[in-house]
Design an enzyme around this catalytic site. Structure first.
Site, PDB file in Angstrom:
ATOM      1  N   PHE A  95     -59.218  12.257 -37.970  1.00 26.68           N
ATOM      2  CA  PHE A  95     -58.253  11.366 -37.329  1.00 26.68           C
ATOM      3  C   PHE A  95     -56.841  11.916 -37.509  1.00 26.68           C
ATOM      4  CE2 PHE A  95     -55.469   7.595 -37.556  1.00 26.68           C
ATOM      5  CZ  PHE A  95     -55.809   6.958 -36.367  1.00 26.68           C
ATOM      6  N   ASN A 192     -56.340   2.716 -44.818  1.00 24.84           N
ATOM      7  CA  ASN A 192     -56.211   2.579 -43.368  1.00 24.84           C
ATOM      8  C   ASN A 192     -57.610   2.755 -42.801  1.00 24.84           C
ATOM      9  OD1 ASN A 192     -55.463   2.507 -40.682  1.00 24.84           O
ATOM     10  ND2 ASN A 192     -54.611   4.570 -40.661  1.00 24.84           N
ATOM     11  N   PRO A 193     -58.446   1.706 -42.908  1.00 27.38           N
ATOM     12  CA  PRO A 193     -59.846   1.846 -42.505  1.00 27.38           C
ATOM     13  C   PRO A 193     -59.988   1.802 -40.985  1.00 27.38           C
ATOM     14  CG  PRO A 193     -59.415  -0.427 -43.084  1.00 27.38           C
ATOM     15  CD  PRO A 193     -58.133   0.345 -43.361  1.00 27.38           C
TER      16      PRO A 193
END
Length: 304
Positions: A95, A192-193
């Site tokens: 990500f 920050n899942p």
């Protein structure tokens, strides 16, 4: 149109800007300049000076512009993501860290800087991805013992490149059951899942086609399975008075606050806005007992 490599740098950047704008790239001029600076090995200030002269466009510039026009993320092309004071190695399988997450890091740093906080805090980042959060805390909080957890094999490999030189203790594991040997010993848990609902496909091609799905979708129709699990793990890992911060979508703020209230693990539940005024993070402190016993602030050196 395709930028001509025989053009001057200034003309090539103007042409690239037009190409990227036509492709729907959100920041065409900035991206055109960053691609040129990447090939030339110069920063924004030096690039602006070169744009004023007759510097030729660098070899391969048109090819990189064409890649960006196909909506391949800029960071995948350059191999670098800038986050706070760090240059992170990134690429397919991890990500790309977003600027709004920088404010989550700032919440942790501000909390640790307050009087009475641990002199050598123990911090863990659940679902670290590229390592942006954990790496920034390790870099900006001298003496911190920073841990990071990542489940994805590919993201873990990128995180290792970024975090091991900073002394972060990286483990591959699931944030739902991570680090049981450290229960009750952390001063800060940050996460920050993934939190996007199952049916909410992102609009941006850079996200929908290139960010790994396991870093986006939070599980369940509402996307709240992993955020709920991150809060439960934080409650398990933190000592009394420890601090928890979690990033989430703006529309999830009220739900997350209610979820945390119902567990009885937390006090001081607070929603925080990002730099754009959106409710993008929630913080709280760990109560001394899950039934709402007396809370106390973490004291210097406290590890549970």
């Amino acid at each position: 149109m395709t930028p001509d490599p025989a053009q001057s740098l200034a003309d090539a950047v103007r042409g690239a800007t037009a190409v990227l704008a036509a492709a729907g790239v959100p920041s065409p001029k900035v991206d055109a300049e960053l691609l040129a600076g990447h090939l030339l090995g110069v920063g924004p200030g030096r690039l602006r000076a070169l744009l004023l002269g007759d510097t030729p466009a660098p070899e391969g510039y048109a090819d990189l512009v064409a890649e960006r026009a196909r909506r391949i993320p800029l960071q995948h092309i350059t191999g670098v993501a800038h986050f706070r004071y760090l240059e992170l190695a990134v690429g397919p399988g991890v990500f790309i860290p977003r600027p709004e997450t920088e404010s989550v890091v700032q919440l942790v740093i501000d909390w640790l800087a307050a009087p009475g906080r641990p002199a050598r805090p123990k911090v863990v980042d659940l679902g670290t991805g590229s390592g942006a959060i954990a790496g920034s805390i390790a870099h900006e909080v001298p003496g911190a013992e920073v841990h990071a957890v990542e489940f994805s094999e590919f993201a873990h490999a990128w995180a290792a490149k970024n975090l091991l030189p900073l002394g972060v203790r990286l483990v591959r594991g699931d944030l739902r059951d991570a680090l049981p040997e450290h229960d009750g010993t952390f001063d800060v848990v940050v996460s920050n899942p993934p939190y996007i609902p199952a049916e909410a496909v992102p609009n941006e091609p850079e996200v929908a086609l290139h960010d790994p799905p396991e870093a986006l979708y939070g599980g369940g129709a509402d996307g709240m399975e992993l955020p709920t699990a991150a809060a439960a793990t934080a409650a398990r890992l933190l000592g009394p008075g420890g601090y928890f911060v979690m990033e989430h979508a703006e529309v999830q703020a009220a739900w997350i606050a209610r979820m945390m209230e119902t567990t009885g693990h937390w006090t001081g539940i607070t929603t925080h806005q990002d730099l754009n005024g959106r409710e993008r993070a929630t913080s709280a402190r760990r109560l001394a007992s899950p039934t709402g016993g007396a809370d106390r602030e973490a004291q210097p050196g406290m590890k549970g």
